[in-house]
Design a protein around this motif. Sequence first.
Motif, PDB file in Angstrom:
ATOM      1  N   MET A 234       0.842  -1.206   0.000  1.00 61.61           N
ATOM      2  CA  MET A 234       0.000   0.000   0.000  1.00 61.61           C
ATOM      3  C   MET A 234       0.874   1.252   0.000  1.00 61.61           C
ATOM      4  O   MET A 234       0.561   2.231  -0.674  1.00 61.61           O
ATOM      5  CB  MET A 234      -0.971  -0.027   1.178  1.00 61.61           C
ATOM      6  CG  MET A 234      -2.030  -1.127   1.036  1.00 61.61           C
ATOM      7  SD  MET A 234      -3.470  -0.935   2.134  1.00 61.61           S
ATOM      8  CE  MET A 234      -2.760  -1.390   3.713  1.00 61.61           C
ATOM      9  N   ARG A 235       1.980   1.222   0.742  1.00 61.51           N
ATOM     10  CA  ARG A 235       2.877   2.386   0.731  1.00 61.51           C
ATOM     11  C   ARG A 235       3.415   2.624  -0.683  1.00 61.51           C
ATOM     12  O   ARG A 235       3.470   3.763  -1.153  1.00 61.51           O
ATOM     13  CB  ARG A 235       4.037   2.166   1.713  1.00 61.51           C
ATOM     14  CG  ARG A 235       3.602   2.177   3.184  1.00 61.51           C
ATOM     15  CD  ARG A 235       4.812   2.073   4.109  1.00 61.51           C
ATOM     16  NE  ARG A 235       4.402   1.960   5.510  1.00 61.51           N
ATOM     17  CZ  ARG A 235       5.243   1.914   6.548  1.00 61.51           C
ATOM     18  NH1 ARG A 235       6.565   1.971   6.343  1.00 61.51           N
ATOM     19  NH2 ARG A 235       4.795   1.805   7.786  1.00 61.51           N
ATOM     20  N   ARG A 236       3.808   1.537  -1.352  1.00 63.00           N
ATOM     21  CA  ARG A 236       4.308   1.690  -2.731  1.00 63.00           C
ATOM     22  C   ARG A 236       3.205   2.203  -3.650  1.00 63.00           C
ATOM     23  O   ARG A 236       3.439   3.007  -4.553  1.00 63.00           O
ATOM     24  CB  ARG A 236       4.826   0.348  -3.263  1.00 63.00           C
ATOM     25  CG  ARG A 236       6.164  -0.081  -2.683  1.00 63.00           C
ATOM     26  CD  ARG A 236       6.804  -1.212  -3.511  1.00 63.00           C
ATOM     27  NE  ARG A 236       5.997  -2.418  -3.572  1.00 63.00           N
ATOM     28  CZ  ARG A 236       6.054  -3.396  -2.663  1.00 63.00           C
ATOM     29  NH1 ARG A 236       6.869  -3.315  -1.626  1.00 63.00           N
ATOM     30  NH2 ARG A 236       5.308  -4.477  -2.807  1.00 63.00           N
ATOM     31  N   ARG A 237       2.001   1.716  -3.419  1.00 64.78           N
ATOM     32  CA  ARG A 237       0.888   2.127  -4.283  1.00 64.78           C
ATOM     33  C   ARG A 237       0.549   3.608  -4.083  1.00 64.78           C
ATOM     34  O   ARG A 237       0.139   4.293  -5.022  1.00 64.78           O
ATOM     35  CB  ARG A 237      -0.329   1.226  -4.033  1.00 64.78           C
ATOM     36  CG  ARG A 237      -0.103  -0.185  -4.562  1.00 64.78           C
ATOM     37  CD  ARG A 237      -1.154  -1.176  -4.101  1.00 64.78           C
ATOM     38  NE  ARG A 237      -0.797  -2.522  -4.560  1.00 64.78           N
ATOM     39  CZ  ARG A 237      -1.384  -3.646  -4.154  1.00 64.78           C
ATOM     40  NH1 ARG A 237      -2.383  -3.582  -3.277  1.00 64.78           N
ATOM     41  NH2 ARG A 237      -0.992  -4.803  -4.616  1.00 64.78           N
ATOM     42  N   LEU A 238       0.702   4.089  -2.852  1.00 57.31           N
ATOM     43  CA  LEU A 238       0.479   5.523  -2.612  1.00 57.31           C
ATOM     44  C   LEU A 238       1.489   6.344  -3.419  1.00 57.31           C
ATOM     45  O   LEU A 238       1.142   7.383  -4.009  1.00 57.31           O
ATOM     46  CB  LEU A 238       0.612   5.842  -1.125  1.00 57.31           C
ATOM     47  CG  LEU A 238      -0.535   5.320  -0.236  1.00 57.31           C
ATOM     48  CD1 LEU A 238      -0.163   5.431   1.236  1.00 57.31           C
ATOM     49  CD2 LEU A 238      -1.839   6.063  -0.521  1.00 57.31           C
ATOM     50  N   ASP A 239       2.729   5.877  -3.475  1.00 59.62           N
ATOM     51  CA  ASP A 239       3.744   6.573  -4.278  1.00 59.62           C
ATOM     52  C   ASP A 239       3.388   6.514  -5.765  1.00 59.62           C
ATOM     53  O   ASP A 239       3.586   7.481  -6.502  1.00 59.62           O
ATOM     54  CB  ASP A 239       5.129   5.942  -4.062  1.00 59.62           C
ATOM     55  CG  ASP A 239       5.648   6.183  -2.647  1.00 59.62           C
ATOM     56  OD1 ASP A 239       5.176   7.134  -1.997  1.00 59.62           O
ATOM     57  OD2 ASP A 239       6.516   5.415  -2.207  1.00 59.62           O
TER      58      ASP A 239
ATOM     59  N   LEU B 203       0.421   6.418  -7.009  1.00 55.13           N
ATOM     60  CA  LEU B 203      -0.637   7.413  -7.250  1.00 55.13           C
ATOM     61  C   LEU B 203      -0.017   8.814  -7.352  1.00 55.13           C
ATOM     62  O   LEU B 203      -0.366   9.589  -8.248  1.00 55.13           O
ATOM     63  CB  LEU B 203      -1.680   7.396  -6.125  1.00 55.13           C
ATOM     64  CG  LEU B 203      -2.469   6.109  -5.896  1.00 55.13           C
ATOM     65  CD1 LEU B 203      -3.710   6.408  -5.040  1.00 55.13           C
ATOM     66  CD2 LEU B 203      -2.893   5.446  -7.186  1.00 55.13           C
ATOM     67  N   SER B 204       0.893   9.113  -6.445  1.00 54.73           N
ATOM     68  CA  SER B 204       1.533  10.435  -6.479  1.00 54.73           C
ATOM     69  C   SER B 204       2.229  10.668  -7.818  1.00 54.73           C
ATOM     70  O   SER B 204       2.133  11.747  -8.406  1.00 54.73           O
ATOM     71  CB  SER B 204       2.567  10.566  -5.351  1.00 54.73           C
ATOM     72  OG  SER B 204       1.951  10.399  -4.100  1.00 54.73           O
ATOM     73  N   ALA B 205       2.925   9.644  -8.283  1.00 59.48           N
ATOM     74  CA  ALA B 205       3.706   9.783  -9.516  1.00 59.48           C
ATOM     75  C   ALA B 205       2.813  10.105 -10.711  1.00 59.48           C
ATOM     76  O   ALA B 205       3.262  10.716 -11.683  1.00 59.48           O
ATOM     77  CB  ALA B 205       4.503   8.505  -9.772  1.00 59.48           C
ATOM     78  N   HIS B 206       1.562   9.693 -10.647  1.00 55.99           N
ATOM     79  CA  HIS B 206       0.657   9.916 -11.783  1.00 55.99           C
ATOM     80  C   HIS B 206      -0.349  11.031 -11.526  1.00 55.99           C
ATOM     81  O   HIS B 206      -1.293  11.197 -12.299  1.00 55.99           O
ATOM     82  CB  HIS B 206      -0.078   8.611 -12.125  1.00 55.99           C
ATOM     83  CG  HIS B 206       0.802   7.587 -12.777  1.00 55.99           C
ATOM     84  ND1 HIS B 206       1.000   7.528 -14.136  1.00 55.99           N
ATOM     85  CD2 HIS B 206       1.568   6.600 -12.248  1.00 55.99           C
ATOM     86  CE1 HIS B 206       1.823   6.536 -14.435  1.00 55.99           C
ATOM     87  NE2 HIS B 206       2.185   5.958 -13.297  1.00 55.99           N
ATOM     88  N   GLY B 207      -0.188  11.752 -10.421  1.00 54.83           N
ATOM     89  CA  GLY B 207      -1.112  12.855 -10.165  1.00 54.83           C
ATOM     90  C   GLY B 207      -2.491  12.429  -9.722  1.00 54.83           C
ATOM     91  O   GLY B 207      -3.442  13.217  -9.803  1.00 54.83           O
TER      92      GLY B 207
END
Lengths: 419, 419
Positions: free
Chosen positions: A227-232, A234-238
């Motif tokens: 989930m932590r990686r997935r949050l990143d 999401l951030s990377a794609h706006g």
Amino acid sequence: MSRVTATYEIESPVGVARAAEVLAGEQSTGTFVRLAAETDALRERSAARIEALEIAGVSDRPALPCRLKGERFERGTVTISWPVGTFGTSLQTLMATVAGNLFELAELSACRLTGLTLPEEFARAHPGPHFGAAGTRAKMGGHEGPLIGTIVKPSVGLSPEETGALAASLAEAGIDFIKDDELQSDGPDCPLTERVAAVMAVLNRHADRTGKRIVYAFNISGEVDEMRRRLDLLSAHGATCAMVCLNAVGLSGLRDVRNHSPHLIHGHRAGWGLFSRSPHIGVAFPVMQKFWRLAGADHLHVNGLASKFTEPDASVAASALAVQASVAEGGPAHPAMPVFSSGQTIWQVGPTRALLGNDDLIFCAGGGILSHPGGAGAGVRALRQAAEAARDGVTLEDAAARHPELAAAMKAFPPVAFG
Amino acid sequence: MSRVTATYEIESPVGVARAAEVLAGEQSTGTFVRLAAETDALRERSAARIEALEIAGVSDRPALPCRLKGERFERGTVTISWPVGTFGTSLQTLMATVAGNLFELAELSACRLTGLTLPEEFARAHPGPHFGAAGTRAKMGGHEGPLIGTIVKPSVGLSPEETGALAASLAEAGIDFIKDDELQSDGPDCPLTERVAAVMAVLNRHADRTGKRIVYAFNISGEVDEMRRRLDLLSAHGATCAMVCLNAVGLSGLRDVRNHSPHLIHGHRAGWGLFSRSPHIGVAFPVMQKFWRLAGADHLHVNGLASKFTEPDASVAASALAVQASVAEGGPAHPAMPVFSSGQTIWQVGPTRALLGNDDLIFCAGGGILSHPGGAGAGVRALRQAAEAARDGVTLEDAAARHPELAAAMKAFPPVAFG
């Protein structure tokens, strides 16, 4: 010392008063044999206390199978309080205390946790929703009225590219909010990395063109590190919103997402029927949502009025109001946004607005948008017209006279039965 | 493609066959309006499939309140399967799929998830219990027979120093295993740091003197980062076992502990009554324990035979056997150790051993040890004598003729009623 108070509706073969003692004992200092170490001073400091007790009636048979036999099963409401000295403000230990072993007691033939009052310390110790309704509107670049949303359907089976194409047509239709289905997270047939890329390419282009940033809730439910990686990701794609299945990741998982997320947290309560469906065992949603809000959920599902699920409207209404009410007796209120969904059409918009008295909600429709005879764009416009009518105190009929999409929706969708 | 199979006991106002279709649709590709995008190819690839269906009977009223009215509520068993393409081996998405929204469907007036069959991929993708029974024995410096354990009582209210003193007297009594109560984690009145220091000072000294390393399960339940720090705290003091409240931390929390823990993971199921108490809604323990074992629990609570809780013995037996059985259809078996507790005395030892056919279990007693007329030491010895008698096929009566502690226990503790 501050105390936490919980209310239970119980039934018991040993009578409500005795059952309340057993419950309070089991969930604090007691054991089935009184021990030498259980001194009066220790009890005074640490024991749960029966605050109130009301007998409601009696039955000649137990509501639930029960090891203890009896001929008389007394029903009633008991209110128990605990000092915070044992658990402090830990949500996990609070949960094990107010909703723990007690549900299995042989002295109870029914037990529902229906109320929970928390002292101010809880509201101060926990971060609560990072964004809530105001933050959700800000993430969109400003938005008025309720968010009109929808869920990706078919729930599963679409590829990332097909999901992106669906997002494009929904954006075109004017939608405010889209969410993954709770069944779709990061499976081999629709990997999250590809899905985020495909969807956000579409939604970012849409935002560039229109200034409107549609919220897409990506289902990131998984292991903590995932989930932590997935949050990143999401951030990377706006992207602006992460969805978590609350019962599948648990309180600790939700709170970890809150600690690491710059995004809206969309709380999905899949599996909630386990807690709510029986009148004899369970936890009321107004209780459980306090845990989820304290742990950081910005949006919380509450079903919808007149939905395809079995929950009565009064229960949906109580849930939605609870989500916007103060989480504790003082401190920050930590309100979240209720999310209405399941079989929703223009018919439920007005009553939903009337219930809350504000527009800080997400109204999700599937068929209620896509099956509009004028297409999805007309479907979204009809829902927005219904919401504006509700806000302005105009009847649906009067609004329909000015809005052909709303008029068409009223013809296309059969009126629903509330209750 | 591999499939996951789940079995449900349901009741429905629309008939078992139709309800099975709704359930399979809701939990895979379906929606309440058939969509254009729901193509035959997509359904073929991603839809849930009804594998079997059996009608058991009919009732004239619904078992649970139900939005859909009817005069005939058909009961039966349905088996549904899903391709793993949607969820892969994600435990969270599997949970949202087999135990998600379906519990709220208006087409179901009862729904229990009673069986779950997982393909080999799950057993290979997840770490499972790090230690199990063999690893637990090794952590102790070698141990034969079941672990005789107890729970700190009073559950709450003791200071760290008092808990240490209690551990000293239990060590002196010859105990193998001690656990925190699920109500006691890291509250202000008994902080974990001080408790670990006080207890481990005692148990480390005991190990130095006797060579026997008693397992103390410290309740580390909390937020993810807190639990990681608490695991380090345990390491620093030479502790060997971390307890987590499974329902309070959730699957993601448990798995995170597994990823970071060099210790035994003691899984406590406080709140389990919510899932098990009603015959009409819930999840059977043999299903749920697969999730918890795959996520890494070494020990799992299963109640006890003839306990103070309401669970029937047949259910306890099925749970205990499930914990030692293979977790999936191939791959590593990932067995865990069942933990028996609640109102246990020498009377339950033999039947518990007979049930499993082995000694890979933890047998916890409270009053059953401390209330022995000869004191706690005699209480532990009596339980061990009962366990050895069970292993050797000797009756309690014959064993008691040679063992005065066992004879005294048989007089002191009233025989229990199994059933």
